[in-house]
Design an enzyme around this catalytic site. Sequence first.
Site, PDB file in Angstrom:
ATOM      1  N   ASP A  23      64.602  20.873 -50.216  1.00 58.32           N
ATOM      2  CA  ASP A  23      65.676  21.218 -49.168  1.00 58.32           C
ATOM      3  C   ASP A  23      65.417  22.047 -47.886  1.00 58.32           C
ATOM      4  O   ASP A  23      64.248  23.000 -48.145  1.00 58.32           O
ATOM      5  CB  ASP A  23      66.998  21.994 -49.831  1.00 58.32           C
ATOM      6  N   GLY A  26      65.728  19.732 -42.360  1.00 57.94           N
ATOM      7  CA  GLY A  26      66.667  19.707 -41.110  1.00 57.94           C
ATOM      8  C   GLY A  26      66.509  21.383 -40.459  1.00 57.94           C
ATOM      9  O   GLY A  26      66.467  21.298 -39.214  1.00 57.94           O
ATOM     10  N   ARG A  36      65.504  16.086 -36.356  1.00 58.11           N
ATOM     11  CA  ARG A  36      65.739  16.136 -37.798  1.00 58.11           C
ATOM     12  C   ARG A  36      64.676  15.377 -38.583  1.00 58.11           C
ATOM     13  O   ARG A  36      64.123  15.620 -39.738  1.00 58.11           O
ATOM     14  CB  ARG A  36      67.121  15.855 -38.415  1.00 58.11           C
ATOM     15  N   HIS A  40      61.658  15.874 -41.652  1.00 60.88           N
ATOM     16  CA  HIS A  40      61.488  14.941 -42.706  1.00 60.88           C
ATOM     17  C   HIS A  40      60.045  14.554 -42.786  1.00 60.88           C
ATOM     18  O   HIS A  40      59.432  14.468 -43.963  1.00 60.88           O
ATOM     19  CB  HIS A  40      62.516  13.924 -42.827  1.00 60.88           C
ATOM     20  N   SER A  68      69.688  11.138 -52.233  1.00 61.72           N
ATOM     21  CA  SER A  68      70.928  11.176 -52.821  1.00 61.72           C
ATOM     22  C   SER A  68      71.857  10.123 -52.519  1.00 61.72           C
ATOM     23  O   SER A  68      71.875   9.489 -51.641  1.00 61.72           O
ATOM     24  CB  SER A  68      71.630  12.530 -52.907  1.00 61.72           C
ATOM     25  N   THR A  69      72.680   9.854 -53.769  1.00 58.85           N
ATOM     26  CA  THR A  69      73.850   8.929 -53.428  1.00 58.85           C
ATOM     27  C   THR A  69      74.858   9.323 -52.297  1.00 58.85           C
ATOM     28  O   THR A  69      75.364   8.328 -51.669  1.00 58.85           O
ATOM     29  CB  THR A  69      74.597   8.643 -54.628  1.00 58.85           C
ATOM     30  N   LEU A 134      49.469  12.401 -64.344  1.00 60.35           N
ATOM     31  CA  LEU A 134      50.875  12.981 -63.862  1.00 60.35           C
ATOM     32  C   LEU A 134      51.841  11.772 -63.595  1.00 60.35           C
ATOM     33  O   LEU A 134      51.129  10.849 -63.083  1.00 60.35           O
ATOM     34  CB  LEU A 134      50.433  13.722 -62.483  1.00 60.35           C
ATOM     35  N   ARG A 189      64.347  24.827 -56.292  1.00 58.84           N
ATOM     36  CA  ARG A 189      65.273  24.232 -55.041  1.00 58.84           C
ATOM     37  C   ARG A 189      64.712  25.257 -53.890  1.00 58.84           C
ATOM     38  O   ARG A 189      64.791  26.483 -54.033  1.00 58.84           O
ATOM     39  CB  ARG A 189      66.673  24.488 -54.948  1.00 58.84           C
ATOM     40  N   SER A 197      73.403  19.944 -56.552  1.00 56.59           N
ATOM     41  CA  SER A 197      73.784  18.820 -55.800  1.00 56.59           C
ATOM     42  C   SER A 197      73.657  17.485 -56.366  1.00 56.59           C
ATOM     43  O   SER A 197      72.924  16.520 -55.799  1.00 56.59           O
ATOM     44  CB  SER A 197      72.987  18.976 -54.589  1.00 56.59           C
TER      45      SER A 197
HETATM   46  C1  FPP Z   1      67.027  17.653 -47.641  1.00 53.03           C
HETATM   47  O1  FPP Z   1      66.839  18.418 -46.666  1.00 53.03           O
HETATM   48  C2  FPP Z   1      66.182  16.727 -47.708  1.00 53.03           C
HETATM   49  C3  FPP Z   1      66.217  15.325 -47.844  1.00 53.03           C
HETATM   50  C4  FPP Z   1      67.674  14.822 -48.032  1.00 53.03           C
HETATM   51  C5  FPP Z   1      65.048  14.549 -47.769  1.00 53.03           C
HETATM   52  C6  FPP Z   1      64.069  14.633 -48.321  1.00 53.03           C
HETATM   53  C7  FPP Z   1      62.927  13.712 -47.784  1.00 53.03           C
HETATM   54  C8  FPP Z   1      61.581  14.504 -47.828  1.00 53.03           C
HETATM   55  C9  FPP Z   1      61.015  15.484 -48.354  1.00 53.03           C
HETATM   56  C10 FPP Z   1      60.584  13.230 -47.049  1.00 53.03           C
HETATM   57  C11 FPP Z   1      60.603  11.999 -47.668  1.00 53.03           C
HETATM   58  C12 FPP Z   1      60.556  11.656 -48.998  1.00 53.03           C
HETATM   59  C13 FPP Z   1      59.379  10.868 -49.587  1.00 53.03           C
HETATM   60  C14 FPP Z   1      59.357  10.444 -51.096  1.00 53.03           C
HETATM   61  C15 FPP Z   1      58.419  10.440 -48.606  1.00 53.03           C
HETATM   62  P1  FPP Z   1      67.883  18.367 -45.329  1.00 53.03           P
HETATM   63  O2  FPP Z   1      67.554  17.309 -44.537  1.00 53.03           O
HETATM   64  O3  FPP Z   1      69.441  18.548 -45.928  1.00 53.03           O
HETATM   65  O4  FPP Z   1      67.784  20.097 -44.586  1.00 53.03           O
HETATM   66  P2  FPP Z   1      68.861  20.892 -44.090  1.00 53.03           P
HETATM   67  O5  FPP Z   1      69.670  21.403 -45.460  1.00 53.03           O
HETATM   68  O6  FPP Z   1      67.975  22.202 -43.562  1.00 53.03           O
HETATM   69  O7  FPP Z   1      69.716  20.369 -43.061  1.00 53.03           O
END
Ligand code: FPP
Length: 243
Positions: A23, A26, A36, A40, A68-69, A134, A189, A197
């Site tokens: 998490d 963003g 954002r 990622h 997530s869904t 792994l 987390r 979540s």
């Molecule tokens: C949550 O942070 C993160 C996600 C919903 C996406 C996680 C994806 C990656 C780490 C990269 C791609 C994954 C792979 C498997 C290549 P958020 O966007 O909710 O952050 P925020 O709470 O600060 O807005």
Amino acid sequence: MFFKKKVELDMSNIPRHIAIIMDGNGRWAQKRGLSRTMGHREGSRTLKKIVEACYNLGVKYLTVYAFSTENWSRPKQEVDDLMNLILEYLLNAEKELKGKNVRIRVIGDRKRLPERIQKEIERVESNTRHIQGLDFVIALNYGGRQEIIDAVSCLVEDVKAGKLCEVNEQAIAERLYTHEIPDPDLLIRTSGEMRLSNFLLWQCCYTEFYFSKALWPDFDEACLREAILSYQGRQRRFGGVKC
Ligand code: FPP
């Protein structure tokens, strides 16, 4: 220059299964005036480093929450960018992990994912199926409640067909997406948020939780070691008493 001392770990007590809610991508981007998607992208780089660190530490299972869904409700551009990042990751994963014994698998409802991703998942899973080292598990279009609904639906069908006569923990666990995977020992987390979540609801029954203030793109091997050190200081009783 200031070098942080590496946290010494008890190598005989490394968690067998670590699950991570990645998490803060963003917020990491926002702090830098970036999109954002850039957050990622940086998060994807962090993931590669953490997979390697887990492998080197001898972790047997690593499960990460990638989509997530509920994440479909994000702006279309962000969802598309995330799907592209995931596809890119799957396309390059084997090359980048070459020489390391890492098996890749995906949990979640993959039917809603773009067809190209579904195909890549099948290819990567099949190519790495034989690998013991792994187990890297990516949760994609994953929801803990949906997983339980799917398991119970399957169970009802099996009862109706006379294939199952007793409904117990094992009967449900065997029908979850994670049926071949042990429950997580440690769930991390990042970003300071403290909730599950909809991640691995059934499986986290006796998992130890660790919340890191680091935003996911800033999370590194030192942070991982801190989390494992904290885990090693816990006393796990699984509802029993200390002998
Ligand atoms: C949550 O942070 C993160 C996600 C919903 C996406 C996680 C994806 C990656 C780490 C990269 C791609 C994954 C792979 C498997 C290549 P958020 O966007 O909710 O952050 P925020 O709470 O600060 O807005």
